[in-house]
Motif scaffolding. Structure first.
Motif, PDB file in Angstrom:
ATOM      1  N   HIS A  33      -8.072 -29.487  -0.667  1.00  0.00           N
ATOM      2  CA  HIS A  33      -9.013 -29.912  -0.022  1.00  0.00           C
ATOM      3  C   HIS A  33      -8.894 -31.248   0.779  1.00  0.00           C
ATOM      4  CE1 HIS A  33     -11.690 -27.841  -2.954  1.00  0.00           C
ATOM      5  NE2 HIS A  33     -10.830 -28.193  -3.912  1.00  0.00           N
ATOM      6  N   ARG A  34      -7.653 -31.300   1.103  1.00  0.00           N
ATOM      7  CA  ARG A  34      -7.010 -32.489   2.000  1.00  0.00           C
ATOM      8  C   ARG A  34      -7.818 -32.455   3.342  1.00  0.00           C
ATOM      9  NH1 ARG A  34      -1.635 -32.693   5.012  1.00  0.00           N
ATOM     10  NH2 ARG A  34      -1.646 -30.743   4.180  1.00  0.00           N
ATOM     11  N   ALA A  35      -7.541 -31.324   4.031  1.00  0.00           N
ATOM     12  CA  ALA A  35      -8.217 -31.236   5.411  1.00  0.00           C
ATOM     13  C   ALA A  35      -9.691 -31.592   5.501  1.00  0.00           C
ATOM     14  CB  ALA A  35      -7.618 -29.888   6.094  1.00  0.00           C
ATOM     15  N   GLU A  36     -10.462 -30.713   4.873  1.00  0.00           N
ATOM     16  CA  GLU A  36     -11.842 -30.790   4.866  1.00  0.00           C
ATOM     17  C   GLU A  36     -12.555 -32.001   4.592  1.00  0.00           C
ATOM     18  OE1 GLU A  36     -15.043 -27.221   3.754  1.00  0.00           O
ATOM     19  OE2 GLU A  36     -13.750 -27.714   2.072  1.00  0.00           O
ATOM     20  N   LEU A  37     -11.838 -32.573   3.527  1.00  0.00           N
ATOM     21  CA  LEU A  37     -12.305 -34.035   2.877  1.00  0.00           C
ATOM     22  C   LEU A  37     -11.967 -35.174   4.139  1.00  0.00           C
ATOM     23  CD1 LEU A  37     -11.298 -33.912  -0.669  1.00  0.00           C
ATOM     24  CD2 LEU A  37     -13.686 -34.348   0.082  1.00  0.00           C
ATOM     25  N   PHE A  38     -10.887 -34.823   4.742  1.00  0.00           N
ATOM     26  CA  PHE A  38     -10.406 -35.823   6.037  1.00  0.00           C
ATOM     27  C   PHE A  38     -11.430 -35.556   7.078  1.00  0.00           C
ATOM     28  CE2 PHE A  38      -8.307 -37.275   9.580  1.00  0.00           C
ATOM     29  CZ  PHE A  38      -8.104 -38.686   9.406  1.00  0.00           C
ATOM     30  N   ARG A  39     -11.848 -34.402   7.236  1.00  0.00           N
ATOM     31  CA  ARG A  39     -12.593 -34.035   8.451  1.00  0.00           C
ATOM     32  C   ARG A  39     -14.202 -34.910   8.135  1.00  0.00           C
ATOM     33  NH1 ARG A  39     -10.232 -29.286   8.823  1.00  0.00           N
ATOM     34  NH2 ARG A  39     -11.868 -28.241   7.540  1.00  0.00           N
ATOM     35  N   TYR A  40     -14.427 -34.668   6.950  1.00  0.00           N
ATOM     36  CA  TYR A  40     -15.778 -35.157   6.551  1.00  0.00           C
ATOM     37  C   TYR A  40     -15.632 -36.778   6.522  1.00  0.00           C
ATOM     38  CZ  TYR A  40     -19.608 -36.728   3.899  1.00  0.00           C
ATOM     39  OH  TYR A  40     -20.734 -37.440   3.362  1.00  0.00           O
ATOM     40  N   CYS A  41     -14.624 -37.273   5.998  1.00  0.00           N
ATOM     41  CA  CYS A  41     -14.469 -38.839   6.189  1.00  0.00           C
ATOM     42  C   CYS A  41     -14.434 -39.338   7.771  1.00  0.00           C
ATOM     43  CB  CYS A  41     -13.272 -39.111   5.687  1.00  0.00           C
ATOM     44  SG  CYS A  41     -13.389 -38.925   3.688  1.00  0.00           S
ATOM     45  N   ALA A  42     -13.570 -38.407   8.381  1.00  0.00           N
ATOM     46  CA  ALA A  42     -13.568 -39.059   9.987  1.00  0.00           C
ATOM     47  C   ALA A  42     -14.955 -38.510  10.550  1.00  0.00           C
ATOM     48  CB  ALA A  42     -12.619 -37.900  10.599  1.00  0.00           C
ATOM     49  N   ALA A  43     -15.659 -37.662  10.253  1.00  0.00           N
ATOM     50  CA  ALA A  43     -16.916 -37.468  10.848  1.00  0.00           C
ATOM     51  C   ALA A  43     -18.056 -38.699  10.435  1.00  0.00           C
ATOM     52  CB  ALA A  43     -17.607 -36.146  10.626  1.00  0.00           C
ATOM     53  N   THR A  44     -17.948 -39.052   9.274  1.00  0.00           N
ATOM     54  CA  THR A  44     -18.875 -39.875   8.884  1.00  0.00           C
ATOM     55  C   THR A  44     -18.555 -41.366   9.243  1.00  0.00           C
ATOM     56  OG1 THR A  44     -18.946 -38.627   6.655  1.00  0.00           O
ATOM     57  CG2 THR A  44     -19.800 -40.712   6.424  1.00  0.00           C
ATOM     58  N   THR A  45     -17.326 -41.880   9.222  1.00  0.00           N
ATOM     59  CA  THR A  45     -16.784 -43.322   9.654  1.00  0.00           C
ATOM     60  C   THR A  45     -16.675 -43.368  11.174  1.00  0.00           C
ATOM     61  OG1 THR A  45     -14.472 -42.712   9.248  1.00  0.00           O
ATOM     62  CG2 THR A  45     -15.694 -43.457   7.410  1.00  0.00           C
ATOM     63  N   ARG A  46     -16.310 -42.285  11.783  1.00  0.00           N
ATOM     64  CA  ARG A  46     -16.039 -42.170  13.269  1.00  0.00           C
ATOM     65  C   ARG A  46     -14.944 -43.296  13.603  1.00  0.00           C
ATOM     66  NH1 ARG A  46     -21.957 -41.005  15.768  1.00  0.00           N
ATOM     67  NH2 ARG A  46     -22.471 -39.427  14.501  1.00  0.00           N
ATOM     68  N   HIS A  47     -14.319 -43.288  12.645  1.00  0.00           N
ATOM     69  CA  HIS A  47     -12.879 -44.580  12.913  1.00  0.00           C
ATOM     70  C   HIS A  47     -11.943 -43.858  12.145  1.00  0.00           C
ATOM     71  CE1 HIS A  47     -10.686 -48.226  12.640  1.00  0.00           C
ATOM     72  NE2 HIS A  47     -11.147 -48.478  13.689  1.00  0.00           N
ATOM     73  N   ARG A  48     -10.703 -43.348  13.001  1.00  0.00           N
ATOM     74  CA  ARG A  48      -9.447 -42.783  12.093  1.00  0.00           C
ATOM     75  C   ARG A  48      -8.887 -43.654  10.838  1.00  0.00           C
ATOM     76  NH1 ARG A  48      -6.639 -38.594  12.519  1.00  0.00           N
ATOM     77  NH2 ARG A  48      -4.399 -38.575  11.673  1.00  0.00           N
ATOM     78  N   GLN A  49      -8.938 -45.048  10.991  1.00  0.00           N
ATOM     79  CA  GLN A  49      -8.223 -45.608   9.925  1.00  0.00           C
ATOM     80  C   GLN A  49      -9.115 -45.748   8.898  1.00  0.00           C
ATOM     81  OE1 GLN A  49      -7.265 -49.204  12.594  1.00  0.00           O
ATOM     82  NE2 GLN A  49      -5.218 -49.050  11.863  1.00  0.00           N
ATOM     83  N   ASP A  50     -10.567 -46.029   8.982  1.00  0.00           N
ATOM     84  CA  ASP A  50     -11.501 -45.816   8.111  1.00  0.00           C
ATOM     85  C   ASP A  50     -11.506 -44.621   7.452  1.00  0.00           C
ATOM     86  OD1 ASP A  50     -12.105 -48.575   8.397  1.00  0.00           O
ATOM     87  OD2 ASP A  50     -14.182 -47.952   9.481  1.00  0.00           O
ATOM     88  N   ALA A  51     -11.289 -43.361   8.304  1.00  0.00           N
ATOM     89  CA  ALA A  51     -11.383 -42.104   7.405  1.00  0.00           C
ATOM     90  C   ALA A  51     -10.049 -41.899   6.689  1.00  0.00           C
ATOM     91  CB  ALA A  51     -11.295 -41.172   8.516  1.00  0.00           C
ATOM     92  N   GLU A  52      -9.043 -42.459   6.946  1.00  0.00           N
ATOM     93  CA  GLU A  52      -7.805 -42.232   6.204  1.00  0.00           C
ATOM     94  C   GLU A  52      -7.829 -43.076   5.073  1.00  0.00           C
ATOM     95  OE1 GLU A  52      -4.611 -43.466   8.868  1.00  0.00           O
ATOM     96  OE2 GLU A  52      -4.723 -41.751  10.030  1.00  0.00           O
ATOM     97  N   GLU A  53      -8.422 -44.245   5.147  1.00  0.00           N
ATOM     98  CA  GLU A  53      -8.677 -45.174   4.008  1.00  0.00           C
ATOM     99  C   GLU A  53      -9.602 -44.526   2.989  1.00  0.00           C
ATOM    100  OE1 GLU A  53     -10.008 -49.686   2.523  1.00  0.00           O
ATOM    101  OE2 GLU A  53      -9.666 -49.220   4.612  1.00  0.00           O
TER     102      GLU A  53
END
Length: 102
Positions: A33-53
């Motif tokens: 689920h890593r790639a799909e969840l990370f993409r969701y986090c990145a699209a939602t936060t629109r900020h790479r560091q926030d998405a990673e966190e």
């Protein structure tokens, strides 16, 4: 089962294995689920560091819940996305508001 065999198991079986203390089963959940969840986090936060966190907090919360026997009542994937959504919203709420331009 070996590491390759774990990846072939359905989410529900992996969740039960994590609840039983099998950390390798969580690694399989993470990888699946890593790639799909990370993409969701990145699209939602629109900020790479926030998405990673948000992603890391999501996986930590999921592991703690599953290992403690408090996993989803239904399918694993939507449960993971609900955790990710909540983590993203928490991070967005914690962001300082942009100063108003005058």
């Amino acid at each position: 089962p070996g590491p390759g065999a774990l990846g072939a198991l359905p989410d529900a079986a992996l969740a039960r294995m994590v609840a039983g203390g099998d950390e390798r089963a969580f690694e399989a959940v993470y990888e699946r689920h890593r790639a799909e969840l990370f993409r969701y986090c990145a699209a939602t936060t629109r900020h790479r560091q926030d998405a990673e966190e948000a992603f890391q907090l999501t996986m930590l919360a999921a592991y703690r819940a599953l290992a403690g026997g408090g996993g989803p009542r239904g399918p694993l994937r939507p449960w993971l996305f609900r955790i990710a959504h909540n983590e993203c919203m928490d991070l967005l709420r914690a962001r300082p508001r942009a100063a108003e331009l005058t």
